[in-house]
Design an enzyme around this catalytic site. Structure first.
Site, PDB file in Angstrom:
ATOM      1  N   ARG A 193      10.154  24.203   4.092  1.00 42.94           N
ATOM      2  CA  ARG A 193       9.893  25.691   4.165  1.00 42.94           C
ATOM      3  C   ARG A 193      11.273  26.280   4.758  1.00 42.94           C
ATOM      4  NH1 ARG A 193       5.924  25.407   1.815  1.00 42.94           N
ATOM      5  NH2 ARG A 193       4.063  25.893   2.206  1.00 42.94           N
ATOM      6  N   GLU A 238      10.846  35.243   1.499  1.00 37.75           N
ATOM      7  CA  GLU A 238      10.868  35.175   0.233  1.00 37.75           C
ATOM      8  C   GLU A 238      10.043  36.311  -0.380  1.00 37.75           C
ATOM      9  OE1 GLU A 238       9.022  31.332  -0.472  1.00 37.75           O
ATOM     10  OE2 GLU A 238      10.716  30.193   0.283  1.00 37.75           O
ATOM     11  N   HIS A 293      11.279  28.572  -4.846  1.00 41.68           N
ATOM     12  CA  HIS A 293      10.118  28.103  -4.272  1.00 41.68           C
ATOM     13  C   HIS A 293       9.258  27.462  -5.516  1.00 41.68           C
ATOM     14  CE1 HIS A 293       7.455  28.242  -0.470  1.00 41.68           C
ATOM     15  NE2 HIS A 293       7.246  27.161  -1.262  1.00 41.68           N
TER      16      HIS A 293
END
Length: 335
Positions: free
Chosen positions: A236, A265, A284
């Site tokens: 993360r 994000e 991601h």
């Protein structure tokens, strides 16, 4: 007989076919929503019996407005979108899917390590700019006998350790919650975070995002790393202090970074990482394969079904203290 209402608070898939397949039952009504704010979640989920959640905030404020909710299941591993204490206080089971992408994330991490070790992305960019010269990648070092340091040693980094051993990498790890025999069985030494940073040629972050791990890799840790070392993050974004990382990269006190995640994000268009040749970025996606996506979504839906249809604790129950407040049947497949 009233139906159980299961709300999908938000999702980024083309459809909900896997969820519909698992929850195709006369007692369940599956209700899709696309919430972004607390207020939107409250409106959509106030009368929900179960919630499937991706990124929408399930905060304490939201949970206090839920009138009937018995279970919340998060797509994926992290549960940082959900206030666990508030859910436990209300007797709501919170579950996740911790084992759906072990190979995908470990493969992706390995790919990023190899990319930085061989400077593939840099070489590719230079060739496409008309520079046919290996010297733009200098220095490149042999991978064998270099050290990979793992921050966190759960299932994904354990699988990664197995995969890198044939490449000749030494592996050390920091994880205060993993027993030494687990690491020893994989030939991995458990050491302090300082030692991981100081000794490693590649530091790969695999810690979940919690209050304890936010900013875990900060200025102090980055200053302890070798000048020729690389930071890899597939966990993360906020586990790494981005400002401190930007500073280290600009100063040249770190060789580079490979990041699948960011503090915010999607990454903003003016983010410094986008103009840094020493940084490799992916969106991601480490978790993703067609197989892992189906597995994650199906298992998440099964977590809801465990509670509402079977009267059991979900297989992947996260807030185990909720058992003190709500009595359900044990799950024979409990994780």
């Amino acid at each position: 007989m009233p139906k159980w209402k299961v709300v999908v608070s938000d999702w980024e898939y083309q459809d909900l076919r896997y969820e519909e397949k698992v929850l195709d039952h006369e007692q369940i009504e599956l209700i899709p929503a696309q919430c972004k704010t607390e207020e939107e979640v409250i409106r959509a989920c106030r009368e929900a019996d179960g919630i499937l959640n991706q990124y929408a905030p399930i905060s304490g404020k939201v949970i206090r407005e839920l009138q009937r909710c018995r279970v919340i299941v998060r797509y994926g591993v992290g549960v940082n979108t959900i206030d666990l204490d508030a859910a436990t206080e209300r007797g709501i089971c919170v579950a996740n899917v911790p084992d759906y992408c072990v190979d995908e994330v470990s493969d992706h991490t390995l790919a990023l390590i190899l990319d930085k070790a061989r400077k593939i992305s840099l070489a590719d960019a230079c060739v496409k700019q008309g520079k046919w010269d290996f010297k733009v990648t200098q220095p490149v070092y042999r991978l064998q006998n270099r050290t990979l340091g793992l921050v966190g040693f759960g299932k994904i980094p354990q699988r990664l350790a197995e995969k890198v051993k044939p490449l000749g990498l030494r592996v050390i790890a920091y994880d205060p919650y993993v027993p030494e025999p687990v690491a020893e069985a994989l030939g991995v030494a458990l050491v302090s975070l300082e030692e991981v940073c100081r000794r490693s040629d590649f530091v790969s972050v695999h810690a979940p995002l919690t209050a304890e791990t936010k900013g875990l890799i900060g200025r102090e840790q980055l200053r302890q790393m070798k000048k020729e070392a690389y930071l890899i993050n597939t966990s993360r974004g906020p586990v790494v202090d981005e400002n401190a990382l930007i500073e280290a990269l600009r100063e040249g006190s770190l060789a580079g970074a490979a990041l699948d995640v960011a503090g915010e994000e999607p990454i903003r268009p003016d983010h410094p990482f986008l103009s840094m040749k020493s940084v490799t970025l992916t969106p991601h996606m480490a978790w993703y394969s067609e197989e892992s996506a189906e597995e994650m979504r199906s298992k998440a839906a099964h977590g809801v079904a465990d509670v509402l249809l079977k009267g059991e604790y979900p297989k992947y129950l996260v807030n185990r203290k909720v058992k003190e407040r709500v009595k359900l049947k044990p799950n024979a497949l409990a994780y």
